[in-house]
Design an enzyme around this catalytic site. Structure first.
Site, short mmCIF file in Angstrom:
data_model
loop_
_atom_site.label_atom_id
_atom_site.label_comp_id
_atom_site.label_asym_id
_atom_site.label_seq_id
_atom_site.Cartn_x
_atom_site.Cartn_y
_atom_site.Cartn_z
N SER A 154 -9.65 10.69 4.36
CA SER A 154 -9.29 10.65 2.94
C SER A 154 -9.81 11.84 2.16
O SER A 154 -9.18 12.27 1.20
CB SER A 154 -9.79 9.35 2.31
N HIS A 197 -3.81 7.31 4.13
CA HIS A 197 -3.24 8.60 3.72
C HIS A 197 -2.17 9.11 4.69
O HIS A 197 -1.70 10.23 4.56
CB HIS A 197 -4.35 9.64 3.54
N LYS A 254 -1.22 4.29 -1.95
CA LYS A 254 -1.14 5.74 -1.96
C LYS A 254 0.34 6.16 -1.96
O LYS A 254 0.99 6.02 -2.97
CB LYS A 254 -1.97 6.32 -0.83
C1 PLP Z 1 -8.01 4.44 -0.62
C2 PLP Z 1 -8.51 4.05 0.73
C3 PLP Z 1 -8.84 2.74 1.01
C4 PLP Z 1 -8.90 1.69 -0.05
O1 PLP Z 1 -7.66 1.26 -0.42
P1 PLP Z 1 -7.44 0.58 -1.84
O2 PLP Z 1 -6.12 -0.07 -1.73
O3 PLP Z 1 -7.52 1.67 -2.85
O4 PLP Z 1 -8.56 -0.42 -2.00
C5 PLP Z 1 -9.16 2.43 2.31
N1 PLP Z 1 -9.21 3.36 3.27
C6 PLP Z 1 -8.93 4.65 3.02
C7 PLP Z 1 -9.00 5.65 4.12
C8 PLP Z 1 -8.59 5.03 1.73
O5 PLP Z 1 -8.37 6.32 1.45
#
Ligand code: PLP
Length: 392
Positions: free
Chosen positions: A192, A220, A249
């Site tokens: 991330s 991602h 995302k």
């Molecule tokens: C953003 C993210 C999460 C968390 O997801 P949310 O839906 O925002 O709680 C988990 N793992 C990774 C790798 C992330 O980038």
């Protein structure tokens, strides 16, 4: 002493504690403040009355504002209301959630899927469901905070392996696997804060050799790499027992999922605490995700764009080619990253400074995220603004 003295004293000590912590964090440039930000059409945001081009949103495909996605969410609100009303096992399992799970399982080529309220809830629910105190969990040192939180909640022996370092992972498995009943390896598929890929094929081979399960977090990857199908699609030979990802995302909304075999999913749905003891995903979020997945499947040019724009930036700056829609510009000290972010903001570009504890000490950075909504011109403008900050 006044009658309320005891209560007042407790409150005061808590307030003093918070104030002292804030002072400490501020003195080392690590205090963080929320900044109300309106996300507008395209890649624009409005903050403090100024419009900025954002390179800090994870909405890689611009689907949070896509007309089909918004219309699907509005229809679901009209039909079902805004909330799901209960946990999924009671009455919160809206039919749209089942439909979404079937679509996700088909996309990932698994038997079944389970949707969660968020990515954080997914990893903190999945990991303790499959690992306990007699077990071993190996986590890439740069994996997302919620994987670490899930590992900690499980009570299993949890070890970090060096980032993408297969020799280190193999050595730790050889040493600790014999002492554990079961073992789980957990990693981001696309990291991330660094944007690089995990070698899922090699990790999978080690997992099988040492009788360990593999969880990949593709928050991602989905919608961006592997033709939109995520990082597992880049490693067709990898056996990934638990393919987790988010709807927050590239999918543009909110929520998360894991894809796996039907027994694994059935077990999660009856045991994961973040399914059982939390309210179901609002129907509009399921509807939005369904519509977004259709856009992802139907618009390959949109899906290809964030990575192409990220590679346009890395080429312009002479950096190694981007592997995803995330490009880190590592600047070192927190103060330097903050100064760079301020400089870019003065030029109309939003690129948030990412500091510890989100990234390791000494690796504060600008984390640049690219969207299908950016123009080539905006990316070129970003390259010129970042160039003076590149470490020599
Ligand atoms: C953003 C993210 C999460 C968390 O997801 P949310 O839906 O925002 O709680 C988990 N793992 C990774 C790798 C992330 O980038």
């Amino acid at each position: 002493m006044r009658k309320v003295g005891h209560r007042a004293r407790v409150t005061d000590s808590l307030t003093a504690f918070a104030r002292q912590k804030i002072d400490e964090l501020t003195s080392v440039s690590l205090m963080r403040w929320l900044k109300p930000t309106a996300r507008l059409e395209g890649a624009m945001v409005e903050r403090d009355g100024r419009r900025l081009v954002s390179f800090s949103c994870n909405d890689y495909l611009g689907l949070s504002h896509h007309p089909k996605v918004k219309a699907a969410a509005l229809r679901a609100i009209e039909t079902y209301g805004v909330g799901s009303g209960a946990s999924r096992l009671v009455t919160g399992d809206n039919p749209l959630i089942e439909e979404l799970e079937a679509k996700l399982a088909a996309l990932k080529g698994t038997e079944a899927a389970c949707v969660f309220g968020s990515g954080y809830l997914a990893n903190t629910g999945i990991i303790p469901t499959f690992a306990g105190s007699k077990d071993l969990i190996l986590v890439d040192e740069l994996a997302h905070a919620c994987i670490w939180a899930g590992a900690k909640l499980s009570g299993a022996e949890t070890l970090a392996f060096r980032h993408n370092d297969m020799a280190d992972l193999a050595a730790k498995l050889a040493e600790r696997r014999p002492h554990a009943q079961r073992a789980l390896i957990a990693t981001d598929g696309v990291f991330s804060m660094d944007g690089d890929l995990a070698p899922l094929d090699e990790i999978s081979r080690l997992a099988q050799r040492h009788d360990a399960w593999l969880l990949s977090d593709d928050a991602h990857g989905l919608g961006v790499v592997g033709g939109g199908r995520g990082s597992a699609a880049l490693f067709p030979d990898a056996k990934i027992d638990l393919q987790m990802g988010t709807l927050s995302k590239a999918v543009g909304g909110y929520g998360a999922y894991v894809c796996a075999t039907k027994p694994a999913i059935d077990f999660l749905k009856t045991r994961a605490r973040t399914v059982v003891y939390t309210t179901g995903l609002p129907p509009a979020n399921a509807a939005a995700a369904l519509a977004a997945l259709e856009v992802i499947a139907g618009e390959p040019e949109r899906v290809a764009r964030p990575l192409a724009l990220a590679q346009r930036l890395t080429a312009a700056l002479g950096l190694p080619p981007a592997q995803s829609a995330v490009v880190p510009i590592i600047l070192g000290e927190a103060e330097t990253a903050l100064a760079a972010a301020r400089d870019l903001e003065a030029k109309g570009l939003l690129a948030a400074a990412i500091r510890p504890p989100t990234v390791p000490k000494g690796t504060s950075r600008l984390r640049l995220a690219f969207s299908a909504e950016h123009t080539e011109g905006q990316v070129d403008q970003l390259a010129e603004a970042v160039r003076p900050w590149l470490p020599a």
